[in-house]
Design a protein around this motif. Structure first.
Motif, mmCIF file in Angstrom:
data_model
loop_
_atom_site.group_PDB
_atom_site.id
_atom_site.type_symbol
_atom_site.label_atom_id
_atom_site.label_comp_id
_atom_site.label_asym_id
_atom_site.label_seq_id
_atom_site.Cartn_x
_atom_site.Cartn_y
_atom_site.Cartn_z
ATOM 1 N N ASP A 38 6.275 21.810 -8.145
ATOM 2 C CA ASP A 38 7.501 21.268 -8.737
ATOM 3 C C ASP A 38 8.350 20.577 -7.678
ATOM 4 N N ASN A 39 9.233 19.721 -8.122
ATOM 5 C CA ASN A 39 10.233 19.052 -7.280
ATOM 6 C C ASN A 39 9.628 18.119 -6.240
ATOM 7 N N LEU A 40 8.409 17.652 -6.478
ATOM 8 C CA LEU A 40 7.805 16.696 -5.553
ATOM 9 C C LEU A 40 7.564 15.350 -6.225
ATOM 10 N N ASN A 41 8.249 15.077 -7.296
ATOM 11 C CA ASN A 41 8.050 13.815 -8.003
ATOM 12 C C ASN A 41 9.181 12.818 -7.730
ATOM 13 N N GLN A 42 10.243 13.253 -7.028
ATOM 14 C CA GLN A 42 11.312 12.316 -6.708
ATOM 15 C C GLN A 42 10.875 11.426 -5.552
ATOM 16 N N ASP A 43 11.181 10.143 -5.661
ATOM 17 C CA ASP A 43 10.756 9.192 -4.642
ATOM 18 C C ASP A 43 11.814 9.132 -3.535
ATOM 19 N N THR A 44 11.902 10.210 -2.754
ATOM 20 C CA THR A 44 12.885 10.291 -1.683
ATOM 21 C C THR A 44 12.192 10.618 -0.375
ATOM 22 N N TYR A 45 12.905 10.346 0.730
ATOM 23 C CA TYR A 45 12.327 10.647 2.035
ATOM 24 C C TYR A 45 12.121 12.146 2.188
ATOM 25 N N ALA A 46 13.103 12.927 1.693
ATOM 26 C CA ALA A 46 12.974 14.381 1.791
ATOM 27 C C ALA A 46 11.728 14.864 1.065
ATOM 28 N N ARG A 47 11.464 14.250 -0.094
ATOM 29 C CA ARG A 47 10.250 14.629 -0.839
ATOM 30 C C ARG A 47 9.014 14.297 -0.042
ATOM 31 N N LYS A 48 9.008 13.121 0.591
ATOM 32 C CA LYS A 48 7.821 12.707 1.346
ATOM 33 C C LYS A 48 7.581 13.632 2.537
ATOM 34 N N VAL A 49 8.652 14.078 3.156
ATOM 35 C CA VAL A 49 8.512 15.009 4.281
ATOM 36 C C VAL A 49 7.925 16.334 3.789
ATOM 37 N N LYS A 50 8.492 16.872 2.703
ATOM 38 C CA LYS A 50 7.988 18.138 2.182
ATOM 39 C C LYS A 50 6.555 17.996 1.702
ATOM 40 N N GLU A 51 6.251 16.854 1.090
ATOM 41 C CA GLU A 51 4.882 16.601 0.627
ATOM 42 C C GLU A 51 3.909 16.619 1.794
ATOM 43 N N GLN A 70 0.826 -1.203 0.000
ATOM 44 C CA GLN A 70 0.000 0.000 0.000
ATOM 45 C C GLN A 70 0.861 1.255 0.000
ATOM 46 N N GLY A 71 0.293 2.299 -0.602
ATOM 47 C CA GLY A 71 0.863 3.623 -0.445
ATOM 48 C C GLY A 71 0.134 4.276 0.713
ATOM 49 N N ALA A 72 0.579 5.444 1.084
ATOM 50 C CA ALA A 72 -0.071 6.102 2.212
ATOM 51 C C ALA A 72 -0.356 7.562 1.924
ATOM 52 N N SER A 73 -0.310 7.975 0.654
ATOM 53 C CA SER A 73 -0.545 9.375 0.306
ATOM 54 C C SER A 73 -2.032 9.669 0.300
ATOM 55 N N THR A 74 -2.406 10.724 0.981
ATOM 56 C CA THR A 74 -3.790 11.168 0.970
ATOM 57 C C THR A 74 -4.068 11.924 -0.321
ATOM 58 N N ILE A 75 -5.347 12.249 -0.521
ATOM 59 C CA ILE A 75 -5.708 13.070 -1.677
ATOM 60 C C ILE A 75 -4.997 14.413 -1.613
ATOM 61 N N THR A 76 -4.869 14.957 -0.407
ATOM 62 C CA THR A 76 -4.197 16.252 -0.251
ATOM 63 C C THR A 76 -2.721 16.137 -0.605
ATOM 64 N N GLN A 77 -2.091 15.035 -0.185
ATOM 65 C CA GLN A 77 -0.688 14.826 -0.529
ATOM 66 C C GLN A 77 -0.514 14.602 -2.041
ATOM 67 N N GLN A 78 -1.411 13.839 -2.614
ATOM 68 C CA GLN A 78 -1.339 13.616 -4.061
ATOM 69 C C GLN A 78 -1.465 14.939 -4.813
ATOM 70 N N TYR A 79 -2.358 15.780 -4.306
ATOM 71 C CA TYR A 79 -2.513 17.094 -4.957
ATOM 72 C C TYR A 79 -1.226 17.895 -4.834
ATOM 73 N N ALA A 80 -0.632 17.905 -3.653
ATOM 74 C CA ALA A 80 0.615 18.641 -3.456
ATOM 75 C C ALA A 80 1.699 18.114 -4.397
ATOM 76 N N ARG A 81 1.769 16.787 -4.534
ATOM 77 C CA ARG A 81 2.794 16.183 -5.382
ATOM 78 C C ARG A 81 2.608 16.596 -6.841
ATOM 79 N N ASN A 82 1.357 16.669 -7.308
ATOM 80 C CA ASN A 82 1.083 16.998 -8.707
ATOM 81 C C ASN A 82 1.125 18.492 -8.975
ATOM 82 N N ALA A 83 0.815 19.298 -7.946
ATOM 83 C CA ALA A 83 0.670 20.732 -8.180
ATOM 84 C C ALA A 83 1.987 21.487 -8.098
#
Length: 754
Positions: A124-137, A109-122
């Motif tokens: 820049d620089n939130l498409n890398q699959d890194t821990y730092a990205r997940k924290v910022k997301e 399973q993933g654990a991204s909420t709709i709000t997190q998914q929106y942040a990732r798509n909206a």
């Protein structure tokens, strides 16, 4: 051991949550003020319903939450984030549950909420699959949750998420899969779209959830969504809709032409899109200067692809289809279908009373050559074709405006002008039937060049250029340079352009012009001398993202006078009275005896092959529609012949295209007449010989001493091989006994083919 590992992992995850919380309060993560994604622009035909193109890096249309049914929102929440209405942007329980399942061998399973998914798509620089990205997301998701309420977050998400088939956002997805706006989606249809979000397109490891590609998995995912809606009380509960029992059967098949990115550019509408972009620039709705860019005025290079405009064009969908059916090679049954591959056609039709372009065909896409308009390549402007005798309508109008008459007589025999090397002759004959006593009317109908050379010499070639400019010709190319040099007639004085570089041969159409300009010029004649600039845009609108309503930004500005009177009405009436006789001349009359004014034209391949044609035209008009048709070459200039080896003249292939298009375009429209001839000018103003003696009434009669002797040529002089014209001699050939007959041609002749 697994339990210990999992427990440790959960501990680490919870510690991570603590880091997220600490970071949230100890750092300043700024939210962008404008989170609007790039929106595709939709371009419509004049009926405001028929979509002719979508332009954008992504096929997306903005829609407000009020136009998204609650069950659509709930279906997406059931598919992607069932705790959406309960968490604060980050679902910490979901994170722990996902970690446990992933480490103990449960469902990954993933654990991204709709709000997190929106942040990732909206952002820049939130498409890398890194821990730092997940924290910022997670930080962004939490801050988004603080700024916006749940409906607004859902609106943002549903306008940015990808649904496959090139569709971004729920509105584009609803149109792509079901052919309807999002507000009309059913519960079952909403569940289909929600099911797609997890994986809308196939990968190497999974075929995705598009029902056209992986129907079994799509159905399973659909059931998962419906089940989640029931479990959450979003279906079957009090005040909620019942759950659907059947998977939708009306899902559209994927579109092979790639609806989405630049849909329309690679179709015959592509050239229209280019004109739309230019007219938006002319309306100052965009800018080419980056320093002037604002939210209301984007860069012109990005306006259509990112601005989300709704643009209504002037194109009449019925007439546009008629143009393609007549002129497009790819259309089975068209006049070019099955013909030699070097041949190309272009057609433009205009409403004379408004200047609206009703149909435009200049090629099969907007990225190649536009054969009906101007092209720009490294600073060189191209696109003109020599109009030949079709240009004589402007020369005739200039002559009448200068005091000449359609009854004035001019020399018609071939000659070499003083001081030049070339010989001025008529196509097909050096000695026409009218000899050196050719009226301007007959010279027009017989397409004689010599009289028009003399006329141009008499009134001045600058007067011809000026008349063409008044009618609507904006650009003309001189032919003694390589590449040919374009001249902007709207900015240059005709007196500075003629007789050099536009010599007296301008009078019979040597110098290239565009099909669009020629159609605009013809439209001025159809409108009794009143000019309306040809244009493609009726209305430009942009959506207010707070209210969802569309507001007008710009549009056409029609002349309340019906156009600017640029050519005298009486002059136009006389020109039209001549051109009205031309359809019978070339057997291109319209159905049911509808009145039309027409003229053909050809231009030679080159000086070495003057007998071969390189350009062929048919232009014409009724009071409702003005049309120009050109046939020539796709690339290199070659002689134009049909599949049977017949030379293509204006009356042949262009004439067939014109006749077919006009009959289809005018079907069901009122049959209107033209004003009568005004007979302006001096009949004695030409350089030709006096007319032959009039034959007394009752002749021939051997008993009448006043009758001239019969000469065996029927009704008089032969016409040098010219086609029959009512009121003029036929072509019986030498000798013989008796006339060439006459009689009336049928009212509705069969369409001439070749």
């Amino acid at each position: 051991m697994n339990i210990l590992i999992a427990s440790f992992a959960v501990f680490i995850m919870l510690a991570g949550i603590g880091v997220v919380g600490f970071t949230y309060y100890s750092t300043n993560v700024v939210l962008p003020q404008d989170t609007t994604p790039p929106l595709a622009s939709t371009i419509y035909a004049s009926d405001t319903k028929t979509v002719i193109a979508k332009v954008g890096a992504q096929n997306r249309e903005f829609v407000t939450i009020k136009d998204i049914p609650q069950w659509v929102q709930d279906a997406v929440a059931a598919a992607e984030d069932r705790n959406f209405y309960r968490h604060s942007g980050v679902d910490y329980k979901g994170i722990a549950r996902a970690a446990w399942n992933n480490l103990t061998g449960g469902d990954k399973q993933g654990a991204s909420t709709i709000t997190q998914q929106y942040a990732r798509n909206a952002y820049d620089n939130l498409n890398q699959d890194t821990y730092a990205r997940k924290v910022k997301e997670a930080i962004l998701a939490s801050k988004l949750n603080d700024r916006y309420d749940k409906p607004t977050i859902m609106q943002h998400y549903l306008n940015i998420v990808y649904f496959g088939r090139g569709a971004y956002g729920i509105q584009a997805a609803a149109q792509t899969y079901f052919g309807k706006p999002a507000k009309n989606l059913t519960v079952a249809e909403a569940a289909v779209l929600a099911a797609l979000i997890k994986q809308p397109e196939p990968t190497a490891t999974h075929k995705g959830y598009d029902p056209a590609i992986n129907p079994g998995a799509a159905l399973d995912r659909w059931n998962y969504v419906i089940g989640g809606m029931i479990a959450e009380g979003w279906l079957d509960a009090n005040g909620k809709p019942p759950h659907p029992t059947e998977y939708p059967k009306t899902i559209k098949k994927p579109n092979a032409r790639g609806v989405g990115v630049d849909f329309g550019i690679n179709t015959p509408y592509g050239n229209v899109i280019n004109y739309v972009a230019q007219e938006m620039r002319d309306m100052k709705l965009c800018t080419d200067n980056e320093a002037e860019v604002t939210d209301a005025k984007p860069l012109c290079s990005q306006a259509l692809s990112k601005g989300g405009y709704r643009i209504t064009t002037t194109l009449n969908d019925k007439m546009q289809q008629a143009a393609l059916e007549a002129a497009q090679r790819a259309t089975k049954g068209s006049e070019l279908y099955g013909q030699p591959k070097n041949l190309m056609a272009a057609l433009v039709a205009i409403d004379p009373k408004t200047g609206r372009v009703l149909a435009y065909y200049g090629g099969d896409n907007g990225t190649g050559t536009d054969y009906a308009g101007k092209n720009y390549d490294n600073g060189v402007v191209t696109g003109g074709h020599s109009p030949g005798s079709s240009f004589k309508i402007y020369t005739l109008a200039a002559a009448l405006d200068a005091g000449k008459s359609i009854d004035s007589r001019w020399k018609g025999k071939a000659f070499t002008p003083e001081g030049v090397k070339f010989r001025v002759s008529n196509a097909g004959t050096d000695n026409p039937s009218c000899g050196d006593s050719c009226t301007l009317e007959k010279s027009t109908l017989l397409s004689l060049n010599v009289p028009f050379y003399y006329v141009t010499q008499d009134i001045g070639p600058d007067k011809v250029v000026a008349m063409a400019r008044q009618a609507g010709i904006t650009t003309m190319w001189q032919t003694d340079t390589n590449p040919q040099k374009a001249h902007d007639l709207t900015k240059e004085d005709p007196k500075d352009l003629a007789p050099s570089p536009f010599y007296h041969v301008v009078g019979y159409g040597q110098y290239p012009i565009t099909v669009l300009d020629h159609a605009n010029g013809v439209a001025t004649f159809a409108n009794q001398g009143k000019y309306n600039k040809a244009h493609f845009v009726k209305l430009v609108e942009k959506q207010d993202q707070d209210t969802g309503k569309w507001r007008k930004l710009g549009g056409e500005k029609l002349d309340p006078r019906g156009g600017q009177q640029r050519i005298k009405k009486d002059v136009v009436a006389d020109v039209t009275s001549v051109l009205e006789k031309y359809p019978a001349q070339v057997n291109r009359r319209l159905d049911d005896g509808r009145k039309a004014a027409e003229k053909t034209g050809t231009w030679e391949l080159n000086e070495k092959s003057p007998e071969d044609n390189g350009d062929a035209w048919m232009i014409g008009y009724t009071p409702q529609v003005a049309t120009a048709v050109w046939v020539g070459n796709v690339k290199d200039r070659k002689k134009i012949e049909d599949k049977n080896g017949n030379k293509i003249s204006g009356a042949r292939m262009p004439g067939a295209i014109f006749q077919r298009f006009m009959n289809d375009a005018l079907k069901g429209k009122e049959e209107l007449d033209f004003p009568p001839a005004a007979h302006v000018g001096d009949p004695n103003s030409g350089n030709g010989e006096a007319p032959p003696p009039q034959v007394p009434p009752g002749c021939p009669n051997p008993l009448n001493p006043f009758c001239p002797p019969e000469n065996g040529n029927g009704n008089g002089n032969g016409n040098g091989g010219d086609t029959t014209i009512p009121g003029f001699p036929t072509n019986p050939g030498p000798g013989g006994g008796g006339g060439g007959g006459g009689g009336l041609l049928p009212t509705t002749p069969p369409r001439q083919t070749y």
